[in-house]
Design a protein around this motif. Structure first.
Motif, PDB file in Angstrom:
ATOM      1  N   LEU A   1       0.687  -1.065   0.009  1.00 43.49           N
ATOM      2  CA  LEU A   1      -0.013   0.046  -0.066  1.00 43.49           C
ATOM      3  C   LEU A   1       0.843   1.194  -0.050  1.00 43.49           C
ATOM      4  O   LEU A   1       0.558   2.214  -0.383  1.00 43.49           O
TER       5      LEU A   1
ATOM      6  N   ALA B   1       1.517   1.705  -3.280  1.00 43.44           N
ATOM      7  CA  ALA B   1       0.299   2.307  -4.275  1.00 43.44           C
ATOM      8  C   ALA B   1       0.195   3.792  -3.890  1.00 43.44           C
ATOM      9  O   ALA B   1       0.035   4.660  -4.830  1.00 43.44           O
ATOM     10  N   TRP B   2       0.347   4.239  -2.745  1.00 43.91           N
ATOM     11  CA  TRP B   2       0.222   5.767  -1.926  1.00 43.91           C
ATOM     12  C   TRP B   2       1.216   6.626  -2.869  1.00 43.91           C
ATOM     13  O   TRP B   2       1.045   7.779  -3.195  1.00 43.91           O
TER      14      TRP B   2
ATOM     15  N   PHE C   1      -7.173   8.488  -3.848  1.00 49.05           N
ATOM     16  CA  PHE C   1      -6.521   6.979  -4.017  1.00 49.05           C
ATOM     17  C   PHE C   1      -5.457   7.212  -2.983  1.00 49.05           C
ATOM     18  O   PHE C   1      -5.110   6.313  -2.220  1.00 49.05           O
ATOM     19  N   THR C   2      -4.754   8.148  -3.097  1.00 51.95           N
ATOM     20  CA  THR C   2      -3.174   8.334  -2.308  1.00 51.95           C
ATOM     21  C   THR C   2      -3.658   8.345  -0.714  1.00 51.95           C
ATOM     22  O   THR C   2      -3.027   7.819  -0.065  1.00 51.95           O
TER      23      THR C   2
ATOM     24  N   THR D   1      -4.985   5.009   0.363  1.00 54.06           N
ATOM     25  CA  THR D   1      -3.998   3.953   0.449  1.00 54.06           C
ATOM     26  C   THR D   1      -2.982   4.322   1.648  1.00 54.06           C
ATOM     27  O   THR D   1      -2.399   3.434   2.155  1.00 54.06           O
TER      28      THR D   1
ATOM     29  N   GLY E   1      -4.486   3.175   4.945  1.00 54.17           N
ATOM     30  CA  GLY E   1      -4.488   1.629   4.905  1.00 54.17           C
ATOM     31  C   GLY E   1      -3.178   1.053   5.285  1.00 54.17           C
ATOM     32  O   GLY E   1      -2.984   0.397   6.074  1.00 54.17           O
ATOM     33  N   SER E   2      -2.150   1.999   4.576  1.00 55.11           N
ATOM     34  CA  SER E   2      -0.814   1.499   4.708  1.00 55.11           C
ATOM     35  C   SER E   2      -0.318   1.782   6.537  1.00 55.11           C
ATOM     36  O   SER E   2       0.273   0.851   7.155  1.00 55.11           O
TER      37      SER E   2
END
Length: 106
Positions: free
Chosen positions: A12, A15-16, A34-35, A38, A41-42
């Motif tokens: 993640l 991803a970010w 999205f950034t 994620t 979540g990370s």
């Protein structure tokens, strides 16, 4: 289970980081959202993994996965430069992460 959570947190992070690049300084709404999602979540998964893993190991592995993952993502999907020195440097990070995993006791 904590290693699995830490690995997903690292993915993640990649991803970010990619989303951050695509957000163009948070001027594009979709990539910006999205950034943020994620990234949260990370951080949450990193925090959960740290319940069991030592701080130094968890943080180093998390940032290492993010660094090497972003490096590979940049080359594969964003056309960033490849050089022997960059590849050797990424391999050294992977070697360090492997050493931390093998010596963490978890």
């Amino acid at each position: 289970m904590s290693w699995i959570l830490l690995f997903i947190a690292g993915v993640l992070e990649v991803a970010w980081a990619a989303g951050l690049k695509s957000s163009d300084g948070f001027t594009r709404l979709g990539p910006s959202i999205f950034t943020l999602v994620t990234a949260v979540g990370s951080f949450v998964l990193l925090a959960l993994a740290m319940r069991q893993l030592p701080l130094g190991t968890a943080y180093a592995v998390w940032t290492g996965i993010g660094a090497v993952g972003a490096f590979v993502f940049g080359i594969v999907f964003m056309g960033e430069a490849v050089s022997a020195a960059r590849i050797v440097s990424a391999l050294l990070i992977i070697a360090g992460l492997t050493g931390l995993k093998l010596t963490s006791g978890h």
